[in-house]
Design an enzyme around this catalytic site. Sequence first.
Site, PDB file in Angstrom:
ATOM      1  N   ARG A 274      14.242  23.823  -6.804  1.00  0.00           N
ATOM      2  CA  ARG A 274      14.470  22.914  -7.939  1.00  0.00           C
ATOM      3  C   ARG A 274      14.447  21.480  -7.425  1.00  0.00           C
ATOM      4  NH1 ARG A 274      19.701  24.641  -6.718  1.00  0.00           N
ATOM      5  NH2 ARG A 274      19.354  26.522  -7.920  1.00  0.00           N
TER       6      ARG A 274
ATOM      7  N   ASP B 130      15.170  16.644   5.395  1.00  0.00           N
ATOM      8  CA  ASP B 130      15.575  15.432   6.133  1.00  0.00           C
ATOM      9  C   ASP B 130      16.783  15.669   7.049  1.00  0.00           C
ATOM     10  OD1 ASP B 130      17.203  15.714   3.918  1.00  0.00           O
ATOM     11  OD2 ASP B 130      17.058  13.642   3.240  1.00  0.00           O
TER      12      ASP B 130
ATOM     13  N   SER C 243      12.699  16.378   1.124  1.00  0.00           N
ATOM     14  CA  SER C 243      14.157  16.522   1.083  1.00  0.00           C
ATOM     15  C   SER C 243      14.676  17.058  -0.243  1.00  0.00           C
ATOM     16  CB  SER C 243      14.789  15.186   1.415  1.00  0.00           C
ATOM     17  OG  SER C 243      14.263  14.778   2.646  1.00  0.00           O
TER      18      SER C 243
HETATM   19  C1  GLC Z   1      19.402  16.452  -1.927  1.00  0.00           C
HETATM   20  C2  GLC Z   1      18.349  17.497  -1.563  1.00  0.00           C
HETATM   21  C3  GLC Z   1      18.433  17.858  -0.097  1.00  0.00           C
HETATM   22  C4  GLC Z   1      18.404  16.610   0.768  1.00  0.00           C
HETATM   23  C5  GLC Z   1      19.493  15.637   0.328  1.00  0.00           C
HETATM   24  C6  GLC Z   1      19.499  14.348   1.138  1.00  0.00           C
HETATM   25  O1  GLC Z   1      20.642  17.026  -1.809  1.00  0.00           O
HETATM   26  O2  GLC Z   1      18.518  18.647  -2.379  1.00  0.00           O
HETATM   27  O3  GLC Z   1      17.367  18.724   0.267  1.00  0.00           O
HETATM   28  O4  GLC Z   1      18.561  16.955   2.117  1.00  0.00           O
HETATM   29  O5  GLC Z   1      19.318  15.330  -1.043  1.00  0.00           O
HETATM   30  O6  GLC Z   1      18.297  13.654   1.013  1.00  0.00           O
END
Ligand code: GLC
Length: 469
Positions: free
Chosen positions: A164, A202, A149
């Site tokens: 990143r 996610d 995520s």
């Molecule tokens: C952060 C991550 C993203 C993820 C979110 C929720 O924003 O960059 O990819 O979906 O957290 O976990």
Amino acid sequence: MSVLEEAQKIAKEFEISDECLNDCVDHFIWATEHGLRHHTDLGMPMIPTFVTKIPTGKEKGVFLASDLGGTNFRVCSVTLNGDSTYSLNQEKSSVPKELMVGSCKDFFDYLASQVEAFLRKHHGEHFVEDDGVSKAPFGDPFKMGFTFSFPVDQTSLNKGKLIRWTKGFDIKDAVGKDIVEEFQAALHSRKLPVHVAALVNDTVGTLMSRSYTKAESGRTLVGCIFGTGTNGAYSEKIKTIPKFDAAAHPEITDKIMVINTEWGSFDNRLNHIPNTRFDTALNERTPNPGYHMFEKRISGMFLGELLRLVLVELRDKGVLFKGLSATKKALDTEWSLDTSVPSRIDGDQSSDLSQTAKVVEDFLGYSSVPKEELEAIKLLAHAIGRRSATLSAVPLAGLILHTNALEKFEGEIDIGADGSVVEFYPNFEKMVREALRKTRLGTEGEKRVTIGLARDGSGVGAALCALVA
Ligand code: GLC
């Protein structure tokens, strides 16, 4: 000024006016369309995920899923029964803090070790001991969906380079690397019978699993997370993603593709979302200053720290914790308060604020805090929580308007959501809905929105993506 007046003044700075809310929604729609056209660094990433099918509920099979979300790593095996139901075995571990900022190799070896422990416990039949080395004795390797995520530039369903880190991770030598290759190498070096078939955000998992379980009663528009971080995914016709090189993928040109918006990076330039000195101070303390500025006002990773920064200012002004000394250093320790602190304070229903007093004592080490000061703290926790919920309505309204769902969908517009903030923050959904009503959706539009928890989102969703692969 009294402590309560000081608190009211600060609480006002966290208010989002109706005008600001609607300006943010308009800009969100613009940022969505801009991100579909252009690869941008500071703008909203709008990442094509190579997931080109939304589940129908009829999918079947046994799959592995692993999930690196915020601070936890989960491994599960998921059995999809083909009738919108599933069963799931899972093990969870919390990622050691030193690995979150260490080397890429150590980190992925840790993940692989957790997969190994899971397989040994739940799928021992896939192991024979051979001189102490584990091997897959028979059968094809498990297909695994890996929910990762973080923003990844995906080039196929199981290939993608980390753009990143967010949410406090800072493994420098992982940036720019193919996440699946790294994970697969670590699994191979342990000879584990696992093939990483899909790399899944996610939010994409949440969209997939909510669609699988809800297939009978209609389509889900958005999968979203309001947890440690915040983000959302929805689907777009491939033809309407100008930056996607459709000619290079003729087999899917006529399909849809799920887009990982990475809305945490909405308005990184702060042209529309309000900024307080507390937000500025918080941003400077993160490993990704200047990025995910929207997330830093909404998600669970940040709400406790915002409250801490506010309380420090009031204490230093000499209006809060007057004449008291603390038995703990938490108030002067960065990131010492998680969201359960503002959440429990905001949810205090007692007339004597005994719950607030207890949280202040347990977490900050101050006892015998006068009632007026407790009232001030509660007011501030509520202001921070309310701003989070109000801003959370922006991407929801934005995507509903961008996709013309009010016209295109009959009846309900479903949103699958997961994460500790939406699940546990007191009245979070109620406050989101209040804000939705103030947008162009109006009361009629808001009434049509269903927000359903998709608790196993990343496990079941990742399994569904592995199946597609
Ligand atoms: C952060 C991550 C993203 C993820 C979110 C929720 O924003 O960059 O990819 O979906 O957290 O976990």
